[in-house]
Write a protein that holds these residues in place. Sequence first.
Motif, PDB file in Angstrom:
ATOM      1  N   ALA A  92      -0.698  -6.578   4.814  1.00  0.00           N
ATOM      2  CA  ALA A  92      -1.482  -5.566   5.517  1.00  0.00           C
ATOM      3  C   ALA A  92      -2.164  -4.658   4.493  1.00  0.00           C
ATOM      4  O   ALA A  92      -1.661  -4.471   3.384  1.00  0.00           O
ATOM      5  CB  ALA A  92      -0.568  -4.738   6.414  1.00  0.00           C
ATOM      6  N   ARG A  93      -3.303  -4.106   4.873  1.00  0.00           N
ATOM      7  CA  ARG A  93      -3.985  -3.139   3.999  1.00  0.00           C
ATOM      8  C   ARG A  93      -3.246  -1.807   3.995  1.00  0.00           C
ATOM      9  O   ARG A  93      -3.206  -1.108   2.999  1.00  0.00           O
ATOM     10  CB  ARG A  93      -5.423  -2.935   4.455  1.00  0.00           C
ATOM     11  CG  ARG A  93      -6.291  -4.131   4.217  1.00  0.00           C
ATOM     12  CD  ARG A  93      -7.727  -3.838   4.563  1.00  0.00           C
ATOM     13  NE  ARG A  93      -8.474  -5.078   4.515  1.00  0.00           N
ATOM     14  CZ  ARG A  93      -9.521  -5.329   5.249  1.00  0.00           C
ATOM     15  NH1 ARG A  93      -9.971  -4.428   6.095  1.00  0.00           N
ATOM     16  NH2 ARG A  93     -10.147  -6.483   5.147  1.00  0.00           N
ATOM     17  N   GLU A  94      -2.713  -1.460   5.168  1.00  0.00           N
ATOM     18  CA  GLU A  94      -1.909  -0.246   5.300  1.00  0.00           C
ATOM     19  C   GLU A  94      -0.785  -0.542   6.282  1.00  0.00           C
ATOM     20  O   GLU A  94      -0.852  -1.513   7.035  1.00  0.00           O
ATOM     21  CB  GLU A  94      -2.752   0.935   5.763  1.00  0.00           C
ATOM     22  CG  GLU A  94      -3.467   0.712   7.063  1.00  0.00           C
ATOM     23  CD  GLU A  94      -4.437   1.841   7.387  1.00  0.00           C
ATOM     24  OE1 GLU A  94      -4.524   2.194   8.578  1.00  0.00           O
ATOM     25  OE2 GLU A  94      -5.088   2.365   6.474  1.00  0.00           O
ATOM     26  N   LEU A  95       0.236   0.286   6.261  1.00  0.00           N
ATOM     27  CA  LEU A  95       1.394   0.051   7.114  1.00  0.00           C
ATOM     28  C   LEU A  95       0.968   0.070   8.584  1.00  0.00           C
ATOM     29  O   LEU A  95       0.458   1.083   9.069  1.00  0.00           O
ATOM     30  CB  LEU A  95       2.462   1.111   6.862  1.00  0.00           C
ATOM     31  CG  LEU A  95       3.758   0.949   7.640  1.00  0.00           C
ATOM     32  CD1 LEU A  95       4.456  -0.350   7.259  1.00  0.00           C
ATOM     33  CD2 LEU A  95       4.658   2.141   7.396  1.00  0.00           C
ATOM     34  N   PRO A  96       1.158  -1.046   9.318  1.00  0.00           N
ATOM     35  CA  PRO A  96       0.751  -1.092  10.722  1.00  0.00           C
ATOM     36  C   PRO A  96       1.750  -0.370  11.630  1.00  0.00           C
ATOM     37  O   PRO A  96       2.864  -0.844  11.851  1.00  0.00           O
ATOM     38  CB  PRO A  96       0.677  -2.586  11.032  1.00  0.00           C
ATOM     39  CG  PRO A  96       1.505  -3.256   9.991  1.00  0.00           C
ATOM     40  CD  PRO A  96       1.615  -2.332   8.822  1.00  0.00           C
TER      41      PRO A  96
END
Length: 183
Positions: free
Chosen positions: A136-140
């Motif tokens: 992921a690009r950022e924490l989902p």
Amino acid sequence: MDAVAAAFEATPRTGFLRPESRERAAYDGPLAIGCGQTNSQPRTVEDMLRLLDVRPGQTVLDVGSGSGWTTALLAHLVGPTGQVRGVEIEPALVDFGRANLQAVGRPWARIDEATPGVLGDPDHAPYDRILVSAEARELPLELVDQLADDGVMVIPVSGWMTRVTNPGAVVTEHGAYRFVPLR
């Protein structure tokens, strides 16, 4: 032998690879399984499972189940009193993973096609553990919301293996890793 080592011994990678890759099952690197996806490097899978700290009887979500190998490893760890639900976005890999999982005989685990536009499987949450095998690009936060009150999630985020624990969504990083992107 500890639980993770026993899971690896009981779940050889060979049965979760395409026929043309099976002779390379011992290779400690990712191997293509089709649809632009890979069967992850065994050492990486081991690291993730150790961070996840799966226990017998738990309910686990496997996001990006691919060939079904991680789903089967998780099923061994939770045992027949637990439950593992794998979700995969690629329909061809859903079929491949289901067939591989069925071959190892762990009926308390399943693989379903991911619902378009939905991350994880909120309809069956909460989960004691969530394993994500895509970066992921950022924490989902939609996955964090699917964790039980004392749950743990392991997910690669922006190149770092990340462990999230509840309560409070406490985040720790555990080294640099590369994965296919989470879609």
